[in-house]
Design a protein around this motif. Structure first.
Motif, PDB file in Angstrom:
ATOM      1  N   LEU A 186       0.831  -1.208   0.000  1.00 45.74           N
ATOM      2  CA  LEU A 186       0.000   0.000   0.000  1.00 45.74           C
ATOM      3  C   LEU A 186       0.867   1.261   0.000  1.00 45.74           C
ATOM      4  N   ILE A 187       1.956   1.236   0.723  1.00 46.68           N
ATOM      5  CA  ILE A 187       2.872   2.380   0.736  1.00 46.68           C
ATOM      6  C   ILE A 187       3.460   2.599  -0.656  1.00 46.68           C
ATOM      7  N   GLN A 188       3.834   1.513  -1.323  1.00 46.47           N
ATOM      8  CA  GLN A 188       4.363   1.619  -2.687  1.00 46.47           C
ATOM      9  C   GLN A 188       3.292   2.147  -3.648  1.00 46.47           C
ATOM     10  N   ALA A 189       2.060   1.683  -3.472  1.00 50.09           N
ATOM     11  CA  ALA A 189       0.978   2.081  -4.377  1.00 50.09           C
ATOM     12  C   ALA A 189       0.719   3.579  -4.313  1.00 50.09           C
ATOM     13  N   ARG A 190       0.960   4.185  -3.166  1.00 48.66           N
ATOM     14  CA  ARG A 190       0.700   5.617  -3.008  1.00 48.66           C
ATOM     15  C   ARG A 190       1.691   6.485  -3.781  1.00 48.66           C
ATOM     16  N   ARG A 191       2.662   5.872  -4.448  1.00 48.50           N
ATOM     17  CA  ARG A 191       3.544   6.635  -5.319  1.00 48.50           C
ATOM     18  C   ARG A 191       2.867   6.946  -6.650  1.00 48.50           C
ATOM     19  N   ALA A 192       1.675   6.455  -6.862  1.00 50.16           N
ATOM     20  CA  ALA A 192       0.942   6.722  -8.096  1.00 50.16           C
ATOM     21  C   ALA A 192       0.659   8.219  -8.228  1.00 50.16           C
ATOM     22  N   ASP A 221      -7.478   9.142 -10.253  1.00 49.38           N
ATOM     23  CA  ASP A 221      -6.277   9.039  -9.419  1.00 49.38           C
ATOM     24  C   ASP A 221      -6.309   7.775  -8.562  1.00 49.38           C
ATOM     25  N   LEU A 222      -7.474   7.479  -8.008  1.00 45.92           N
ATOM     26  CA  LEU A 222      -7.598   6.267  -7.196  1.00 45.92           C
ATOM     27  C   LEU A 222      -7.385   5.030  -8.068  1.00 45.92           C
ATOM     28  N   GLY A 223      -7.865   5.073  -9.307  1.00 48.52           N
ATOM     29  CA  GLY A 223      -7.645   3.955 -10.218  1.00 48.52           C
ATOM     30  C   GLY A 223      -6.171   3.710 -10.478  1.00 48.52           C
ATOM     31  N   MET A 224      -5.395   4.788 -10.613  1.00 52.32           N
ATOM     32  CA  MET A 224      -3.950   4.624 -10.809  1.00 52.32           C
ATOM     33  C   MET A 224      -3.305   4.023  -9.569  1.00 52.32           C
ATOM     34  N   CYS A 225      -3.791   4.420  -8.404  1.00 50.19           N
ATOM     35  CA  CYS A 225      -3.268   3.859  -7.156  1.00 50.19           C
ATOM     36  C   CYS A 225      -3.604   2.370  -7.058  1.00 50.19           C
ATOM     37  N   LEU A 226      -4.811   2.015  -7.473  1.00 52.25           N
ATOM     38  CA  LEU A 226      -5.216   0.608  -7.471  1.00 52.25           C
ATOM     39  C   LEU A 226      -4.325  -0.219  -8.390  1.00 52.25           C
ATOM     40  N   MET A 261       0.192  -3.985  -9.421  1.00 53.96           N
ATOM     41  CA  MET A 261       1.488  -4.231 -10.033  1.00 53.96           C
ATOM     42  C   MET A 261       2.563  -4.492  -8.976  1.00 53.96           C
ATOM     43  N   ALA A 262       2.500  -3.758  -7.866  1.00 54.90           N
ATOM     44  CA  ALA A 262       3.446  -4.003  -6.776  1.00 54.90           C
ATOM     45  C   ALA A 262       3.269  -5.414  -6.231  1.00 54.90           C
ATOM     46  N   ALA A 263       2.014  -5.850  -6.130  1.00 54.71           N
ATOM     47  CA  ALA A 263       1.736  -7.213  -5.679  1.00 54.71           C
ATOM     48  C   ALA A 263       2.277  -8.231  -6.676  1.00 54.71           C
TER      49      ALA A 263
END
Length: 239
Positions: free
Chosen positions: A48-54, A162-167, A172-174
């Protein structure tokens, strides 16, 4: 610049591997069959921390991820399955699909369904088998991790982008860690039921669910890959 990178191991190691990213993108698919292997301790939080780099307009970073565990997860799944079986309907918090669905898009939707149900051996006329598979959306496909994704009701349409990019960044991180995922839009079909069951206020708009876990290599549904539009169909140049 190239000679500097070649002579500096630290600098070279910071350059992303385009082939690694290409492989992750090509391998990505919706995982609907999971093993019962739990994610390592702290893994979800790091993803989740990595995803917030979106990217995020004005750095608003919209959206919230709620991990559903134990009794809360069982309670929500039971409520959703019950509503689905009873044919109940609700107004969604946001419009997911165009209404009416254009025939060109309907063909893609049907093709995707045929690919999934075909892999499972569920014939078109076998309504019971298809409904049983669809119900699995509401059980988060029995994945070890069940996430509910919500957004502040005051957010504008761009914040959903923006939320879609975070998702996608989260998925992708997973994937980079060998963890499968499936975004579950069906959860958004019952926003009022989700809020009342979990005690959430109306300020939370229900966006989707997300299943995370290790893919079951024996699950036929995990081998399904839907076709993508050819480049000429969605790209053009204006001079």
């Amino acid at each position: 610049m190239h000679s500097l990178l070649a002579s500096d191991p630290a600098a070279a190691s910071s350059v992303p591997d385009p082939l690694a990213l290409q492989t992750l993108l090509e391998q990505r698919g919706s995982t609907r069959g999971f093993t019962d292997q739990a994610l390592p301790e702290g893994c979800l939080e790091q993803l989740l921390i990595q995803a917030r780099r979106a990217p995020s307009g004005a750095n608003l970073q919209p959206g919230e991820f709620i991990s559903l565990e134990g009794e809360a997860r069982a309670r929500l799944s039971a409520a959703l399955v019950g509503a689905f079986r009873n044919g109940e309907q609700e107004a969604e918090d946001y419009s997911y699909f165009p209404r009416p669905m254009p025939h060109s898009l309907r063909r893609r939707q049907v093709a995707a369904a045929q690919a999934l149900y075909g892999a499972l051996g569920a014939a078109r006329e076998d309504r019971a088998a298809r409904d049983a598979q669809f119900e699995r959306n509401f059980r988060f496909f029995d994945a070890p991790v069940a996430l509910l994704v919500v957004i502040d009701a005051r957010m504008g349409s761009g914040c959903y982008m923006d939320l879609g990019m975070c998702l996608f960044a989260l998925m992708m991180a997973a994937n980079a860690q060998g963890i499968g995922s499936c975004a579950i839009g069906a959860i958004a079909s019952y926003p009022g039921l989700v809020r009342s069951t979990l005690g959430l206020g109306d300020e939370h708009h229900v966006v989707c669910g997300l299943a995370l876990g290790y893919a079951d290599p024996q699950a036929p549904e995990n081998a399904v890959r839907t076709a993508r539009r050819p480049l000429d169909d969605f790209f053009r140049v204006i001079r």
